[in-house]
Each structure stands twice: as structure tokens, then as C-alpha cells.
Scaffold this active site. Structure first.
Site, PDB file in Angstrom:
ATOM      1  N   ASP A  43       0.865  -1.007   0.072  1.00 22.95           N
ATOM      2  CA  ASP A  43      -0.173  -0.136  -0.004  1.00 22.95           C
ATOM      3  C   ASP A  43       0.928   1.221  -0.006  1.00 22.95           C
ATOM      4  OD1 ASP A  43      -2.365   1.805   0.977  1.00 22.95           O
ATOM      5  OD2 ASP A  43      -3.148  -0.165   0.716  1.00 22.95           O
ATOM      6  N   ASP A  44       0.144   2.172   0.347  1.00 18.83           N
ATOM      7  CA  ASP A  44       1.151   3.509   0.234  1.00 18.83           C
ATOM      8  C   ASP A  44       1.914   3.719   1.101  1.00 18.83           C
ATOM      9  OD1 ASP A  44       0.969   6.326   0.044  1.00 18.83           O
ATOM     10  OD2 ASP A  44      -0.858   7.014   1.220  1.00 18.83           O
ATOM     11  N   ARG A  78      -6.529  15.945   3.386  1.00 18.85           N
ATOM     12  CA  ARG A  78      -5.511  14.968   3.411  1.00 18.85           C
ATOM     13  C   ARG A  78      -4.278  15.715   3.112  1.00 18.85           C
ATOM     14  NH1 ARG A  78      -4.203   8.764   1.980  1.00 18.85           N
ATOM     15  NH2 ARG A  78      -4.130   8.078   4.226  1.00 18.85           N
ATOM     16  N   LYS A  81      -3.751  -0.967  -6.933  1.00 17.65           N
ATOM     17  CA  LYS A  81      -4.987  -0.337  -6.141  1.00 17.65           C
ATOM     18  C   LYS A  81      -4.785   1.224  -6.810  1.00 17.65           C
ATOM     19  CE  LYS A  81      -6.495   0.514  -1.451  1.00 17.65           C
ATOM     20  NZ  LYS A  81      -6.141   0.355  -0.038  1.00 17.65           N
ATOM     21  N   TRP A  82      -5.839   1.828  -7.372  1.00 18.49           N
ATOM     22  CA  TRP A  82      -5.744   3.255  -7.823  1.00 18.49           C
ATOM     23  C   TRP A  82      -6.521   4.009  -6.785  1.00 18.49           C
ATOM     24  CZ3 TRP A  82      -5.788   4.424 -13.722  1.00 18.49           C
ATOM     25  CH2 TRP A  82      -5.955   5.651 -14.005  1.00 18.49           C
ATOM     26  N   ASP A  83      -6.042   4.904  -5.981  1.00 15.58           N
ATOM     27  CA  ASP A  83      -6.726   5.532  -5.214  1.00 15.58           C
ATOM     28  C   ASP A  83      -7.078   7.064  -5.450  1.00 15.58           C
ATOM     29  OD1 ASP A  83      -7.911   6.011  -2.686  1.00 15.58           O
ATOM     30  OD2 ASP A  83      -6.199   5.099  -1.551  1.00 15.58           O
ATOM     31  N   ASN A 131      -7.863  10.111  -3.016  1.00 15.27           N
ATOM     32  CA  ASN A 131      -8.263  10.346  -1.653  1.00 15.27           C
ATOM     33  C   ASN A 131      -8.634  11.979  -1.272  1.00 15.27           C
ATOM     34  OD1 ASN A 131      -7.822   8.176   0.406  1.00 15.27           O
ATOM     35  ND2 ASN A 131      -6.082   7.939  -0.549  1.00 15.27           N
ATOM     36  N   CYS A 153     -10.432   2.467  -5.787  1.00 12.00           N
ATOM     37  CA  CYS A 153     -10.411   2.796  -4.561  1.00 12.00           C
ATOM     38  C   CYS A 153     -10.645   4.410  -4.537  1.00 12.00           C
ATOM     39  CB  CYS A 153      -9.401   2.463  -3.631  1.00 12.00           C
ATOM     40  SG  CYS A 153      -9.277   2.949  -1.974  1.00 12.00           S
ATOM     41  N   ASP A 166     -13.235   2.176   3.872  1.00 13.55           N
ATOM     42  CA  ASP A 166     -12.197   1.876   4.800  1.00 13.55           C
ATOM     43  C   ASP A 166     -12.709   1.089   6.099  1.00 13.55           C
ATOM     44  OD1 ASP A 166     -10.341   2.865   3.020  1.00 13.55           O
ATOM     45  OD2 ASP A 166     -10.362   4.856   3.999  1.00 13.55           O
TER      46      ASP A 166
HETATM   47  C1  GLA Z   1      -7.022   5.451   1.450  1.00 11.78           C
HETATM   48  C2  GLA Z   1      -7.486   4.101   1.288  1.00 11.78           C
HETATM   49  C3  GLA Z   1      -6.779   2.803   2.052  1.00 11.78           C
HETATM   50  C4  GLA Z   1      -5.385   3.181   2.018  1.00 11.78           C
HETATM   51  C5  GLA Z   1      -4.967   4.605   2.338  1.00 11.78           C
HETATM   52  C6  GLA Z   1      -3.399   4.766   2.036  1.00 11.78           C
HETATM   53  O1  GLA Z   1      -7.706   5.871   2.493  1.00 11.78           O
HETATM   54  O2  GLA Z   1      -9.106   3.860   1.296  1.00 11.78           O
HETATM   55  O3  GLA Z   1      -7.289   1.646   1.675  1.00 11.78           O
HETATM   56  O4  GLA Z   1      -4.944   2.588   0.818  1.00 11.78           O
HETATM   57  O5  GLA Z   1      -5.620   5.436   1.318  1.00 11.78           O
HETATM   58  O6  GLA Z   1      -2.952   6.124   2.212  1.00 11.78           O
END
Ligand code: GLA
Length: 712
Positions: A346-347, A426, A459-461, A463, A509, A531
């Protein structure tokens, strides 16, 4: 087959006067758009306008009037919410569309495309109402195309994708939410005179508060197995508007891009195509509606809808931003041991001048962090593959932190309003995808990441959403086009990604479930619903999402949210696309064994949960227990899930959709340690008996669950 209902076709070259002189008798009287259970009846009136008989209203009770115009335009006699509002090149704010022709073509034996061609007799301006009818699934995809050859640009102030009319006894069920509260609390209300509007004005994703999916029960509230119901879902990942306008006689469902601040200049010779509105009809309640929706989605709404999914381990809940090569690599062995097939990093893996060690820095600088991953991503991905796991990666290509090299180099690349302090969400800003250089940058970023050998999942986010919708790139008089141009550029990027990396699976995402929409999902294999992974909440969320999405599209991870028993958490995740977000190096042996058991069981039944039909049995909202079951396409196997949310009686669960005369043997999968075997374990019953008398699961206390396989 392609035929016309009229023997002439409107063309801009035709003398308008001549057109108007055509005798009315040459117009078709009625035209249908039909699937097996739903027929939309249209009629051309004596005024040559196109009318629609409200769904649910008997033909004999229908007295067409201006209120029933099928795609009403503002400014020339129609006084309710219009579907189309246009400022013509000469400043005229009215439009008057008359019917020209209908064309029909069979795309396959199941799919027919019907197009109604309309034009304004006073302007070279035409509108095509488009329907793609899927006979067996009772799905109608609907959209609108607008084109003109006026002397200059025309301004589209509103242009609905669909404006269906229904009888006026209609109940709307919609889903208000927020971060970590997505799809938790359905609201059902009767539409009453006036307009009920659900909308979003957040630009780069469909939802944060309102959701673009809903259903309408026609002629009274529907239940799982009874009632006439029309589900709707707008395939658009930006600001949307769903307006239910009740004029006392009928309800008009206007669905499309939100007209809010979104007027769009359309140049002569260009066509504007609205997003697709997906309608799904059932005459037998919500269950049938969902199963049809799922069939359509597997075929047309998502990628790889006919393939089962891998078991995934994600590190986000386990490590957050705090990791390096060794910490991650140490998770691979235990992941493989308990049966995982795919690891998702992840991130936090990128950024050097501004390392991504928290959410305030690094977005935009997509180079692997040299301290954490000295040799980059490739050796980590290779280490996963060596352990027998596929490797996936998180990315958020549309965003930038002010603390980044990218922002310092290109402060004009972000969406912002002049003379206003930057508003961060964020700690980040949205890159302006209308700018070709940004499109190029984001594409290069994605290409570089996904070209790393052994990366086969991402996973393409996304936020944050838009709060200051200004584009430093677009001209001052085109600012309102940002909303639409952004989403179209985003789809171009997603499309290119899916086509260039056909074997890379993608999870959609957006800070949880902000992009749970069919506009984006068609480029992805699945989406992140929320989340919030507390399984007691996921039981509710997954129930609600399942009205519209097949469970294979819902990523469901076992985590420690809510500190629920591991067996309960695993059982809930098994009912959708199973994954885990746990630190396996710190887990008790007992919990690990439960997870391993759940993974083993999931692998046995995933062809049923992914590809089979879903039956919602007991609604968990406000009740002690929730229950669902899936049935394989050949009805030879089924799996029943019971989730006890509060203490309750140990009651029978009655599965549905089994073959009445087939005999099924009962077997509880991955039973909870310490609980007695279910009474029917190993016994065989006719489907008819099971559907009538039920199965007694092993759960009755809060946070117990039971997963029961039925095999012929
Ligand atoms: C979002 C996603 C989480 C995670 C974070 C990472 O909140 O929904 O699942 O990937 O970003 O910063």
C-alpha cells in the site's frame, strides 16, 4: 436488423420548412423499447413531440399531455424540471424537439439498440435518445447524444442521460453516507409532489455523501421476492444529479451529470455524449433485480467478470506508512503459508526529497524511496514471486502534496481558484487532468509503475474531492467545463491503463468507497467499498452494495477494526472478494489457523460466491442476524452465510434458489473452534426440503458466524 420507422431521415441539409410540411400520418404512432419484463412505450404526438407512457401506468389510463414528454426541454412550454436546457448560438434559451426517426439494430440475439432521433425544427440542432436493451437481464442502458451545426457554440446547461417517467406511487430507496459509513443506512421514502434531488458536487469522484445507485419500487414497496422494482445506477465518476420530480400525476427520474456549475460549450459539428444510465427491472422483487444486475455487470460492467479472484494480503492496516524492504518481505512467507496468493503493497513506498512517511508528503514523486527500497520495487516484487505470491502496488496518480518536487516544479498543475488560499484535504491537491502535460505525466507515472517486472495488480486511489474547482489551464470562459473534462480525461487514462496492461488486475478505491460506480468500474476488476472493515458494519454495507454490484467486485478484507472475533471477520470477508490486512508476524497461532481455514474454505467456494447467483435471505439492518446464500450456475452447489450480529435464538436459515429435486449434502466450512458441529452436518436433503425447512447454523450468540456448503 436495421430499419426506420420513417422513410426519411432528418439531416441538417434538409429544408426545415419541407420537414414541417410532412403529413402527420407518416409518423409512427408508437415505438417500444422492450426487454422480457419491461416495456417502455413511446408515442409521437400530433405536435410531433415524443411522449413516454409512465412505467406502471395502464395504457388505458394514459392521457398523454405535455407533462409526459419523453425528454423535455426548457423554454418552450414545459414547466417542470427539464431534461435538456440549451442556450443556442443566437442566445435563444428555448429548445423544441420533434421526432424524426427511430432506428433499431440487434447487436446480439440478446441486445437491441434503439435510437430516437429528434431535432429542433428552428435550428440545426439534434438530440438522439439511445437505449441498449438487454432482453434476458431486463437491463436498459440509456444515454443521450447531442449535436448541432449552428453558427457558433451552443451552451448545454443541463443534459440528462435519462428522464424516465413512472406512475406516481413510487418509493425511492437511496443510500446516504460518508467516509467509513458508505452504504450503511438505506433510506426508503415515498416520492411526493415536488422534486427530491440526490446529488454530488465533488467533481473527481461520484460519492462521498450521496450515492449514484438507488432503486424505485413502483406501485408500493418491494421486498426481496415481491414487487416491481427499477434499479438505477449512473455510470459517472464525477458530480451527478438524480432528481425525482413528482408533478402530482407521474414521477420523472432525471439522472445525469450534475448541471451545477457545469454548463458546457459544444462546438458545431461535435457530439456530446452523456454518461450511461443503467436501469434494471424486476417484476419479482429486489432479489431478482440484483441477480440480473450482477449478470449484466459480469458481462459488461467490470473487467474479468467470469474469473474468480486471488486471495490478497494487504499491508495497510498492518504497517501503515512504517515499513521498509525487510519488513514487507518478512510478510511474504507467513502470507504464503496461510494460503494467500497475492500481496498488495500500500501507500508509503515512494518520495525521496519529500519521503512519503506520512500523508503530508511525497504524492506526485513516484520514485521508490531509496532508504526503504534501495533497489526499487523490482526486487521486492521478485521476492514475493519467489515465495509464490503475485505482487501488487498502491498508487494515487491524480494527486499531489504541496510537499513534493512535483508541486514545486509545477504549482500551476493543480486545480485551485485564483486569489484563494489552497484548501487541502488529507494534505493534498488534485492535479488538473484537463492539461495535456498533466495527462502525459499521469500516464507516464502509471506506465512506469505497472511496467516494473512482476507487478500484476494495482490499487488506484483518489483520496480527496474537489472543493475549489478552478483550472489554471482552461480559459476563463470554460471554467465550468472542468467537471466534465476531468472525468473524461480520467476515463481516457483508465482505458489506456486497462488496454496497455491487460493482465494487471486493478482495484478502484477512493478514500474508501468514493468511486463505487459503473463509469470507472468497467476499467477495473473490483472496488474498495469502504475503509471501514469492521465486519459488523461490512455485513450491512455488503448487503446494500449487493443490490447493485456482484460480490466478486467488493474487496472485503479481514482486519482488526472493531476487534471482532477472527472467525466472524473471516466469515464476512469470505462472502465477497476475500483478503486480509493483518500483520501475520504478530498474530496468535489460533487466529492464524482460523485465517488459514477460512482461506482454504474460500478457495473451495469462490467459484460459487464470485460466479453464482446471490439470494439475500435475512436483512441484517436492525436485526439480530443477517443471512445470504449463493448458488452455482448449474445449481449443483450452494453456500449459506449466517452472521449473528446480536444474541438471538438459534433459528433455521432458509436458503433460496436451489434445485427443488436435487439432493444436497450439508457441510459447515471452517467451523469456529469450540462450537459443536451443526446437527445436519454430513446429511443429505432435497433442495425443496432445505428451502422449506432450512438449515440450523452453528451461531446464535453475537459475533458468531456460520458458513455452510451444500453440494449435490
Ligand atoms: C485510502 C484507502 C486506504 C489506504 C490509504 C493509503 O484511505 O482507502 O485503503 O490505501 O488511502 O493512504
Amino acid at each position: 436488423m436495421n430499419f426506420r420507422l420513417m422513410n426519411h431521415r432528418f439531416s441538417f441539409g434538409l429544408a426545415l420548412a419541407g420537414l414541417l410540411c410532412l403529413p402527420f400520418s407518416t409518423f409512427a404512432e408508437s415505438i417500444n423499447v422492450a426487454t422480457k419484463q419491461l416495456t417502455l412505450n413511446f408515442k409521437v404526438g400530433e405536435d410531433h413531440r415524443l411522449y413516454q407512457q409512465p412505467i406502471g401506468l395502464e395504457q388505458s389510463n394514459w392521457k398523454p399531455g405535455r407533462d409526459d414528454e419523453s425528454y423535455p426541454q426548457s423554454g418552450d412550454g414545459y414547466v417542470w424540471e427539464p431534461a435538456l436546457q440549451v442556450v443556442h448560438a443566437d442566445g435563444n434559451t428555448s429548445t423544441a424537439l420533434v421526432f424524426d426517426a427511430a432506428t433499431r439494430s440487434n447487436k446480439t440475439a440478446d441486445i437491441e439498440e434503439i435510437r430516437f432521433h429528434l431535432h429542433d425544427a428552428a435550428y440545426p440542432f439534434e438530440v438522439t435518445l439511445c437505449f441498449r436493451a438487454h432482453q434476458n437481464e431486463d437491463v436498459i442502458e440509456e444515454w443521450t447524444e447531442i449535436a448541432h451545426r449552428e453558427s457558433g457554440p451552443v451552451t448545454l446547461a443541463r443534459m440528462a442521460s435519462s428522464s424516465l417517467l413512472l406512475e406516481n406511487n413510487v418509493y425511492l430507496t437511496h443510500f446516504f453516507g460518508d467516509w467509513a459509513k458508505e452504504m450503511l443506512a438505506p433510506i426508503t421514502e415515498q416520492i411526493t409532489p415536488g422534486a427530491k434531488t440526490l446529488d454530488s458536487k465533488i467533481g473527481v469522484r461520484a460519492s462521498q455523501f450521496q450515492n449514484p445507485s438507488f432503486f424505485l419500487s413502483v406501485g408500493g414497496k418491494a421486498s426481496e421476492n415481491e414487487g416491481r422494482v427499477l434499479a438505477g445506477s449512473l455510470a459517472w465518476s464525477g458530480s451527478f444529479q438524480l432528481a425525482f420530480d413528482d408533478n402530482g400525476k407521474s414521477v420523472r427520474a432525471l439522472c445525469g451529470i450534475n448541471p451545477f456549475e457545469s454548463s458546457y460549450r459544444l462546438a458545431p459539428g461535435k457530439t456530446f455524449t452523456t454518461p450511461i444510465m443503467i436501469w434494471v427491472w424486476s417484476s419479482h422483487g429486489l432479489g431478482e433485480m440484483s441477480r440480473k444486475f450482477h449478470h449484466w455487470a459480469r458481462d459488461f460492467g467490470m473487467r474479468d467478470g467470469h474469473k474468480t479472484r486471488s486471495v490478497l494480503l494487504n499491508n495497510w492496516e498492518a504497517t501503515g506508512f512504517d515499513f521498509d524492504f525487510n519488513r514487507i518481505a518478512a510478510l511474504f512467507g507467513p502470507a504464503k503459508e496461510i494460503g494467500s496468493e497475492l500481496f498488495l503493497l500500500d501507500d508509503g513506498w515512494f518520495g525521496n526529497a519529500y519521503p512519503r512517511t506520512n500523508d503530508a508528503a511525497g504524492l506526485g514523486d513516484w520514485q521508490p524511496n531509496r532508504q526503504r527500497l534501495p533497489q526499487g520495487l523490482a526486487p521486492l516484487a521478485a521476492a514475493a514471486v519467489q515465495q509464490g505470491l503475485r505482487f501488487g502496488i498502491w498508487m494515487e496518480p491524480e494527486m499531489v502534496n504541496p510537499n513534493s518536487d512535483l508541486f514545486h516544479q509545477h504549482p500551476d498543475w493543480v486545480i485551485r481558484q485564483p486569489k484563494r488560499p489552497l484548501e487541502l484535504q488529507r494534505n493534498q491537491l488534485v492535479l488538473d487532468l484537463t492539461r495535456p502535460a498533466v495527462q502525459e505525466f499521469e500516464w507516464k507515472t502509471i506506465q512506469n509503475i505497472l511496467s516494473v517486472p512482476d507487478i500484476t495488480y494495482a490499487k488506484w486511489d483518489c483520496n480527496r474531492y474537489l472543493t475549489q474547482p478552478g483550472s489554471p489551464y482552461l480559459a476563463a470562459d470554460r471554467q465550468s467545463e472542468l467537471w466534465i473534462d476531468y472525468v473524461q480525461a480520467l476515463y481516457a487514462l483508465m482505458d489506456k491503463t486497462a488496454k496497455t496492461f491487460p493482465d494487471t488486475e486493478l482495484m478502484l478505491c477512493s478514500g474508501g468507497g468514493g468511486r463505487a460506480d459503473y463509469g470507472a468500474l468497467k476499467y477495473f476488476q473490483e472496488f474498495w467499498p469502504s475503509d471501514n472493515t469492521d465486519p459488523t458494519m461490512r455485513v450491512l454495507m455488503q448487503w446494500d452494495y449487493s443490490y447493485f454490484f456482484p460480490s466478486m467486485a467488493l474487496a472485503s478484507h479481514v482486519t482488526h477494526w472493531g476487534n471482532r472475533p477472527m472467525h466472524f471477520a473471516c466469515s464476512v470477508a469470505m462472502s465477497a472478494r476475500f483478503g486480509m490486512d493483518l500483520d501475520l508476524t504478530k498474530m496468535s497461532a489460533e487466529d492464524k489457523a482460523i485465517c488459514a481455514g477460512a482461506i482454504g474454505a474460500y478457495k473451495k467456494i469462490r467459484d460459487i460466491t464470485c460466479l453464482g447467483d446471490l439470494y439475500r435471505l435475512e436483512d441484517p439492518h436492525g436485526n439480530d442476524r443477517g443471512a445470504i446464500n449463493f448458488v452455482s450456475p448449474d445449481q449443483a452447489r450452494a453456500v449459506v452465510f449466517a452472521f449473528q450480529l446480536r444474541d438471538g435464538p438459534n433459528a433455521y436459515v432458509r436458503p433460496q434458489g436451489l434445485a427443488p429435486s436435487k439432493r444436497y449434502t450439508i457441510h459447515e466450512l471452517n467451523p469456529a473452534p469450540g462450537r459443536p458441529q451443526i446437527a445436519q452436518e454430513g446429511k443429505t436433503f432435497a433442495g425443496e426440503e432445505l428451502m422449506r425447512d432450512g438449515i440450523l447454523p452453528s451461531c446464535s450468540k453475537a459475533l458468531e458466524a456460520s458458513v455452510i456448503e451444500l453440494s449435490e
